[in-house]
Enzyme design. Structure first.
Site, PDB file in Angstrom:
ATOM      1  CG  HIS A  83      12.761  38.316  -4.381  1.00 53.85           C
ATOM      2  ND1 HIS A  83      13.994  38.038  -4.916  1.00 53.85           N
ATOM      3  CD2 HIS A  83      12.527  37.326  -3.480  1.00 53.85           C
ATOM      4  CE1 HIS A  83      14.474  36.935  -4.365  1.00 53.85           C
ATOM      5  NE2 HIS A  83      13.608  36.489  -3.475  1.00 53.85           N
ATOM      6  CD  GLU A  84      10.195  37.407  -0.168  1.00 58.39           C
ATOM      7  OE1 GLU A  84       9.590  36.320  -0.075  1.00 58.39           O
ATOM      8  OE2 GLU A  84      11.436  37.490  -0.116  1.00 58.39           O
ATOM      9  CG  HIS A 137       9.780  33.368  -3.407  1.00 57.91           C
ATOM     10  ND1 HIS A 137      10.561  32.435  -4.057  1.00 57.91           N
ATOM     11  CD2 HIS A 137      10.644  34.272  -2.878  1.00 57.91           C
ATOM     12  CE1 HIS A 137      11.841  32.779  -3.922  1.00 57.91           C
ATOM     13  NE2 HIS A 137      11.921  33.887  -3.218  1.00 57.91           N
TER      14      HIS A 137
HETATM   15 ZN   LIG Z   1      13.580  34.785  -2.308  1.00 53.68          ZN
END
Ligand SMILES: [Zn+2]
Length: 373
Positions: free
Chosen positions: A66-67, A70
């Site tokens: 998830h990170e 980003h």
């Molecule tokens: Zn996030």
């Protein structure tokens, strides 16, 4: 205890905060005493623990993915991401600057929840296809990973800054108003509201005998509430300081220490007489020779002060990274933080023409932010 580096992925350092170990143990334990014995009866005690630890590790791998999503989008928008930090409440990608516009902000923010929801779908497909049917408890493991990733995706879409949903809200407000500070203020207020909401739900759950889950929601609510306030302050600080030149705030004339002075003189003539913990050191023709601070003096035994010259302990000029008078104060502050310096000299044509301290910057920020909004 300090955060330790786990690995490096594509130049991004992944660090783990000690608080992460606590949540890792808590999740493994709650899976081992609650979820797996219920979802997959008939497993041995050892089997339950192996699955629980594996599930907790895969959950954190999911948070990391998830990170990373980003980080990839941030990089594509030209923003450096030196670190991803995993801690008590999940993960955070530490970006070196704000996105340049609402479009970039939106893409960076939305990537995370979409990735988590995508992972949920993948685990759900694997579970439905019975991919781990042969492994005892494998089905329960895939079900857990599908639902926890879906929960992560949905939770992060809550419209409270600095959650991803709050960033999406900020991007939308930013595009409408054309003002990042005002957009951050509104998104930050929404962040505190979401924080209070989570605390309220947590207290309700607690009363309903869901003690751990309830307490957990209250803690996340408190964290979000504080993060919302400090993120707004950071955005405001960046905005205010980026509009001021170093020349406007630097102090002059500058008290400099001659490079031939002894440590004894440094103490009696400078440290005891001026309210500063560090001084620029100058050569006889006014050039910067280095910076010396009280910390560099401490390791030298007192009886040696009189015969040790300042230049023997100072940070030499080529490592000082002095400021330029036309530089903006935001980049000056970032440089001071990176160099861990309380003050930095300002140089023009190799001459020391002033000095700027973090304290001066923060004082100006306090004054100007009140006049600005
Ligand atoms: Zn996030």
């Amino acid at each position: 205890m300090r955060a330790f580096s786990l690995m490096r992925i594509a130049g991004i350092r992944v660090v783990i905060d000690p608080s992460w170990l606590l949540i890792f143990a808590l999740i493994s334990w709650s899976l081992a005493v609650g979820y797996f014995p219920a979802a997959s009866p008939g497993l041995s005690g050892t089997g339950v623990w192996i699955l629980s630890v594996a599930a907790a590790l895969l959950l954190f791998a999911s948070v990391l993915v998830h990170e990373l999503s980003h980080a990839v989008l941030a990089r594509r928008a030209g923003i450096q991401v030196p670190r991803i930090r995993l801690f008590l409440f999940g993960g955070v990608s530490e970006m070196a600057s704000e996105p340049s516009g609402p479009g970039a902000e939106f893409r960076i923010a939305v990537a995370g929840p979409l990735t988590s929801l995508g992972l949920a779908v993948l685990f759900w497909i694997a579970a439905t296809a019975g991919l781990l049917r042969a492994v005892p408890g494998g089905q329960a493991l895939l079900d857990y990973l599908a639902s926890i990733n879906a929960a992560l995706g949905i939770f992060n879409l809550l419209p409270g800054f600095p959650l991803d949903g709050g960033r999406i809200l900020r991007a939308w407000l930013w595009a409408r108003r054309g003002d990042i500070v005002s957009a951050t203020r509104t998104a930050g207020r929404s962040g505190s509201l979401v924080g209070y909401g989570l605390m309220g739900v947590g207290i309700y759950e607690f009363i309903q005998q869901n003690l751990v889950g309830g307490l957990w929601l209250v803690l996340i609510g408190i964290f979000l509430n504080q993060a919302a306030g400090s993120s707004y302050q950071t955005t405001l600080l960046r905005d205010v300081l980026s509009g001021i030149r170093v020349r406007a705030l630097m102090k002059h004339p500058v008290v400099t220490v001659p490079d031939h002075a002894s440590l004894e003189e440094l103490v009696t003539e400078y440290l005891y007489r001026h309210p500063h913990g560090s001084f620029p050191v100058a050569t006889s023709d006014g050039r910067l020779a280095g910076m010396v601070s009280v910390d560099q003096l401490k390791p030298v035994p007192r009886e040696d002060w009189i015969r040790t010259p300042v230049r023997a302990v100072m940070t030499p000029a080529d490592r000082v990274r002095p400021l330029h008078p036309e530089e903006d104060c935001l980049s000056a502050l970032e440089r001071m933080i990176r160099a861990d310096a309380g003050r930095l000299p300002v140089l023009e044509n190799d001459r020391i023409i002033g000095i700027l301290s973090r304290r001066d910057l923060m004082r100006q920020f306090e004054i100007r932010k009140d006049l600005r909004v």
